[in-house]
Design an enzyme around this catalytic site. Structure first.
Site, mmCIF file in Angstrom:
data_model
loop_
_atom_site.group_PDB
_atom_site.id
_atom_site.type_symbol
_atom_site.label_atom_id
_atom_site.label_comp_id
_atom_site.label_asym_id
_atom_site.label_seq_id
_atom_site.Cartn_x
_atom_site.Cartn_y
_atom_site.Cartn_z
ATOM 1 C CG HIS A 290 -3.951 -6.733 -0.078
ATOM 2 N ND1 HIS A 290 -3.529 -5.603 0.595
ATOM 3 C CD2 HIS A 290 -2.893 -7.134 -0.826
ATOM 4 C CE1 HIS A 290 -2.266 -5.352 0.266
ATOM 5 N NE2 HIS A 290 -1.871 -6.266 -0.607
ATOM 6 C CD GLU B 154 -5.202 -8.202 4.412
ATOM 7 O OE1 GLU B 154 -4.992 -7.791 5.555
ATOM 8 O OE2 GLU B 154 -4.856 -7.577 3.376
ATOM 9 C CG ASP C 102 -7.286 -2.959 1.052
ATOM 10 O OD1 ASP C 102 -6.516 -3.815 0.570
ATOM 11 O OD2 ASP C 102 -7.080 -2.395 2.136
ATOM 12 C CG HIS D 161 -2.164 -0.791 1.074
ATOM 13 N ND1 HIS D 161 -3.196 -0.436 0.231
ATOM 14 C CD2 HIS D 161 -2.552 -1.945 1.668
ATOM 15 C CE1 HIS D 161 -4.168 -1.335 0.323
ATOM 16 N NE2 HIS D 161 -3.801 -2.268 1.185
#
Length: 218
Positions: free
Chosen positions: A191, A188, A127, A120
């Protein structure tokens, strides 16, 4: 199930970065954007590297009719990434006082990337989820950013403890994003990234394209 490589794995940090200097760009003119992360990031979250945005647009074009990507968070300033990681690690430390520092770091990295290699903070990760034509979010099994503890592991992309509908929706999302060249972080479902160290390791690229970046240096 294939091996899950966590962000804390030494193989991720060992990937070299050959920064290509691509700009961080505002995605709001191109994608449906949710503002749930605005308070934390102050607007930084709506930026991504141009190459990542290009691939998201390609993925959106591959979705079935009536479905759209919902962008929630892209770029995350390094200081905020550090705060997220340390806060989550502190919670694990309090819950498991007998755990070693290495075990805390590994467990924390299931949910928040260590700051020094965070996708990120390179503007390389996003996301996101799916919506229908009216903007209603589809069921993907858990709330976005649900931790492994909160979701009983259902946040893992390949989790079995979700409904068939949620599994199907994850498959639709994953097929479009994978076809566009992004890779998923398997703990996740929301992600996905392109051009970062994790992407390079997973795809066999010789180096990452993007390293950590400050937004004002865009």
């Amino acid at each position: 199930m294939s091996e899950i490589i966590l962000m804390s794995d030494a193989r991720v940090a060992a990937v070299p970065v050959e920064e290509n200097g691509e700009l961080l760009v505002d995605v709001r003119a191109h994608l449906r954007v949710d503002d749930r992360k605005h308070e934390d990031s102050g607007g930084a979250e709506v930026h991504l590297r141009q190459g990542v945005l290009d691939r998201l647009l390609r993925a959106q074009a591959l979705l079935p009719d009536g479905l759209r990507l919902l962008f929630v968070e892209g770029y995350r300033p390094p200081a905020l990434q550090r705060h997220y990681f340390e806060t989550y690690a502190d919670g694990l430390r309090a819950a498991h006082p007998d755990w070693s520092a290495d075990r805390i770091r590994t467990a924390a990295s299931r949910y928040v990337s260590p700051p020094e290699i965070a996708p990120h903070s390179a503007g390389a990760a996003v996301d996101l989820t799916l919506t229908d034509a009216d903007g209603r979010e589809l069921d993907l099994g858990t709330a976005m950013n649900a931790s492994p503890e909160e979701s009983d592991g259902a946040c893992y992309t390949g989790a079995g403890n979700i409904t068939e509908e949620a599994k199907a929706n994850r498959d639709v999302l994953g097929q479009a994003l994978s076809a566009a060249g992004l890779v998923n972080y398997p703990t996740e479902w929301w992600h996905w990234s392109y051009g970062d160290r994790y992407w390079a390791l997973q795809t066999g690229a010789p180096a990452a394209l993007y390293g950590p970046k400050e937004l004002d240096a865009a």
